[in-house]
Write a protein that holds these residues in place. Sequence first.
Motif, PDB file in Angstrom:
ATOM      1  N   SER A 146     -25.467  49.505  43.168  1.00 16.48           N
ATOM      2  CA  SER A 146     -25.346  48.957  44.513  1.00 16.48           C
ATOM      3  C   SER A 146     -23.905  48.567  44.810  1.00 16.48           C
ATOM      4  CB  SER A 146     -26.239  47.718  44.642  1.00 16.48           C
ATOM      5  OG  SER A 146     -25.963  47.038  45.831  1.00 16.48           O
ATOM      6  N   GLU A 147     -23.460  48.820  46.039  1.00 14.47           N
ATOM      7  CA  GLU A 147     -22.113  48.417  46.432  1.00 14.47           C
ATOM      8  C   GLU A 147     -22.043  46.938  46.769  1.00 14.47           C
ATOM      9  OE1 GLU A 147     -20.273  50.930  49.345  1.00 14.47           O
ATOM     10  OE2 GLU A 147     -21.029  52.746  48.390  1.00 14.47           O
ATOM     11  N   THR A 148     -23.194  46.313  46.957  1.00 12.07           N
ATOM     12  CA  THR A 148     -23.240  44.892  47.287  1.00 12.07           C
ATOM     13  C   THR A 148     -23.063  44.067  46.018  1.00 12.07           C
ATOM     14  OG1 THR A 148     -24.769  45.374  49.085  1.00 12.07           O
ATOM     15  CG2 THR A 148     -24.630  43.091  48.367  1.00 12.07           C
ATOM     16  N   PHE A 149     -22.169  43.074  46.076  1.00  8.14           N
ATOM     17  CA  PHE A 149     -21.943  42.201  44.930  1.00  8.14           C
ATOM     18  C   PHE A 149     -23.018  41.129  44.906  1.00  8.14           C
ATOM     19  CE2 PHE A 149     -19.912  38.568  42.778  1.00  8.14           C
ATOM     20  CZ  PHE A 149     -19.581  39.176  41.580  1.00  8.14           C
ATOM     21  N   ILE A 150     -23.864  41.168  43.892  1.00 10.50           N
ATOM     22  CA  ILE A 150     -24.923  40.178  43.716  1.00 10.50           C
ATOM     23  C   ILE A 150     -24.689  39.506  42.370  1.00 10.50           C
ATOM     24  CG2 ILE A 150     -27.399  39.797  43.495  1.00 10.50           C
ATOM     25  CD1 ILE A 150     -27.756  42.352  45.216  1.00 10.50           C
ATOM     26  N   VAL A 151     -24.515  38.207  42.404  1.00  3.97           N
ATOM     27  CA  VAL A 151     -24.214  37.459  41.184  1.00  3.97           C
ATOM     28  C   VAL A 151     -25.424  37.449  40.261  1.00  3.97           C
ATOM     29  CG1 VAL A 151     -23.562  35.225  40.235  1.00  3.97           C
ATOM     30  CG2 VAL A 151     -22.520  36.025  42.365  1.00  3.97           C
ATOM     31  N   GLU A 152     -25.226  38.004  39.063  1.00  2.00           N
ATOM     32  CA  GLU A 152     -26.280  38.008  38.050  1.00  2.00           C
ATOM     33  C   GLU A 152     -26.017  36.921  37.002  1.00  2.00           C
ATOM     34  OE1 GLU A 152     -27.175  41.082  34.651  1.00  2.00           O
ATOM     35  OE2 GLU A 152     -28.001  41.781  36.557  1.00  2.00           O
ATOM     36  N   LEU A 153     -24.740  36.710  36.685  1.00  2.00           N
ATOM     37  CA  LEU A 153     -24.349  35.694  35.716  1.00  2.00           C
ATOM     38  C   LEU A 153     -23.154  34.947  36.285  1.00  2.00           C
ATOM     39  CD1 LEU A 153     -24.648  34.423  32.885  1.00  2.00           C
ATOM     40  CD2 LEU A 153     -23.098  36.188  32.029  1.00  2.00           C
ATOM     41  N   ASP A 154     -23.243  33.616  36.267  1.00  2.00           N
ATOM     42  CA  ASP A 154     -22.224  32.773  36.878  1.00  2.00           C
ATOM     43  C   ASP A 154     -21.824  31.698  35.862  1.00  2.00           C
ATOM     44  OD1 ASP A 154     -20.673  31.181  38.517  1.00  2.00           O
ATOM     45  OD2 ASP A 154     -22.211  30.904  40.047  1.00  2.00           O
ATOM     46  N   LEU A 155     -20.583  31.749  35.393  1.00  2.00           N
ATOM     47  CA  LEU A 155     -20.087  30.782  34.412  1.00  2.00           C
ATOM     48  C   LEU A 155     -18.960  29.966  35.033  1.00  2.00           C
ATOM     49  CD1 LEU A 155     -19.869  33.218  31.381  1.00  2.00           C
ATOM     50  CD2 LEU A 155     -21.723  31.624  31.907  1.00  2.00           C
ATOM     51  N   PHE A 156     -18.969  28.673  34.790  1.00  2.00           N
ATOM     52  CA  PHE A 156     -17.975  27.772  35.365  1.00  2.00           C
ATOM     53  C   PHE A 156     -17.545  26.780  34.296  1.00  2.00           C
ATOM     54  CE2 PHE A 156     -16.737  23.925  37.630  1.00  2.00           C
ATOM     55  CZ  PHE A 156     -15.908  24.431  38.617  1.00  2.00           C
ATOM     56  N   ARG A 157     -16.240  26.679  34.047  1.00  2.00           N
ATOM     57  CA  ARG A 157     -15.720  25.778  33.023  1.00  2.00           C
ATOM     58  C   ARG A 157     -14.719  24.817  33.658  1.00  2.00           C
ATOM     59  NH1 ARG A 157     -16.259  30.671  31.645  1.00  2.00           N
ATOM     60  NH2 ARG A 157     -14.157  31.299  32.192  1.00  2.00           N
ATOM     61  N   CYS A 158     -15.092  23.560  33.735  1.00  2.00           N
ATOM     62  CA  CYS A 158     -14.190  22.535  34.251  1.00  2.00           C
ATOM     63  C   CYS A 158     -13.281  22.089  33.102  1.00  2.00           C
ATOM     64  CB  CYS A 158     -14.985  21.357  34.797  1.00  2.00           C
ATOM     65  SG  CYS A 158     -13.960  20.153  35.642  1.00  2.00           S
ATOM     66  N   LEU A 159     -11.978  22.288  33.283  1.00  2.00           N
ATOM     67  CA  LEU A 159     -11.022  21.988  32.218  1.00  2.00           C
ATOM     68  C   LEU A 159     -10.456  20.583  32.317  1.00  2.00           C
ATOM     69  CD1 LEU A 159      -9.163  25.398  32.381  1.00  2.00           C
ATOM     70  CD2 LEU A 159     -11.059  24.755  30.882  1.00  2.00           C
ATOM     71  N   SER A 160     -10.221  20.129  33.554  1.00  2.00           N
ATOM     72  CA  SER A 160      -9.759  18.754  33.744  1.00  2.00           C
ATOM     73  C   SER A 160     -10.186  18.281  35.125  1.00  2.00           C
ATOM     74  CB  SER A 160      -8.240  18.642  33.592  1.00  2.00           C
ATOM     75  OG  SER A 160      -7.585  19.221  34.692  1.00  2.00           O
ATOM     76  N   LEU A 161     -10.418  16.988  35.215  1.00  2.00           N
ATOM     77  CA  LEU A 161     -10.848  16.398  36.477  1.00  2.00           C
ATOM     78  C   LEU A 161     -10.281  14.987  36.560  1.00  2.00           C
ATOM     79  CD1 LEU A 161     -12.622  16.741  39.014  1.00  2.00           C
ATOM     80  CD2 LEU A 161     -14.523  15.803  37.680  1.00  2.00           C
ATOM     81  N   ILE A 162      -9.519  14.755  37.607  1.00  2.00           N
ATOM     82  CA  ILE A 162      -8.924  13.440  37.837  1.00  2.00           C
ATOM     83  C   ILE A 162      -9.343  12.989  39.232  1.00  2.00           C
ATOM     84  CG2 ILE A 162      -6.777  12.119  38.021  1.00  2.00           C
ATOM     85  CD1 ILE A 162      -5.513  14.296  36.185  1.00  2.00           C
ATOM     86  N   VAL A 163      -9.969  11.824  39.321  1.00  2.00           N
ATOM     87  CA  VAL A 163     -10.412  11.270  40.591  1.00  2.00           C
ATOM     88  C   VAL A 163      -9.806   9.886  40.750  1.00  2.00           C
ATOM     89  CG1 VAL A 163     -12.403  10.582  41.977  1.00  2.00           C
ATOM     90  CG2 VAL A 163     -12.563  12.569  40.464  1.00  2.00           C
TER      91      VAL A 163
END
Length: 176
Positions: A146-163
């Motif tokens: 398919s030419e349509t991009f459909i997310v099958e696997l989604d990985l997210f890594r937060c490396l640093s967070l300052i609030v």
Amino acid sequence: MKRKFLLSLLVLALVLGLFTGCEQEPSLPRIAATLKGYNDEITTLIVSHVSGNAPETFTEGTMDTVDVGFTCRVDYSDTDTLDLEVFLDHWGAADGIQISGYLEVDIEFYATPVSISSIHTNRTTIYFDRTSASYDADVFDGDASSETFIVELDLFRCLSLIVDGKTLISSTVNLK
């Protein structure tokens, strides 16, 4: 008289306490989910900008405006890869928050039909609402037919967070 004075002080303290500092600090999972949501919005804009085009049709060094405050520069392109540098300059996310920052985005394509197979977001640093965050993200489309991009696997890594000047994360936390 003394009683009225103490009662007045108590009422004043309650009123001041009610109107100052009442806003609850968001929890770490809520902040991380918001950050991931912003990344998802950014990814969606990138997909809409490059979909339907072969990667080699992008000229290296070209700057494109994707949205108001959202600009990308083609860093590298060949038959199956497109590398972008994304610059956010007070870009307005869907929730109205203004975001500034920098992302390196590597997009890999399937050859036939020409379509996006994966998007890797590296060395991302964004700033929003008294928050500074660094993260990496990867999204994969497992359907080459398919030419349509459909997310099958989604990985997210937060490396640093300052609030608000407080470091909440200074090492890697993986979210799925």
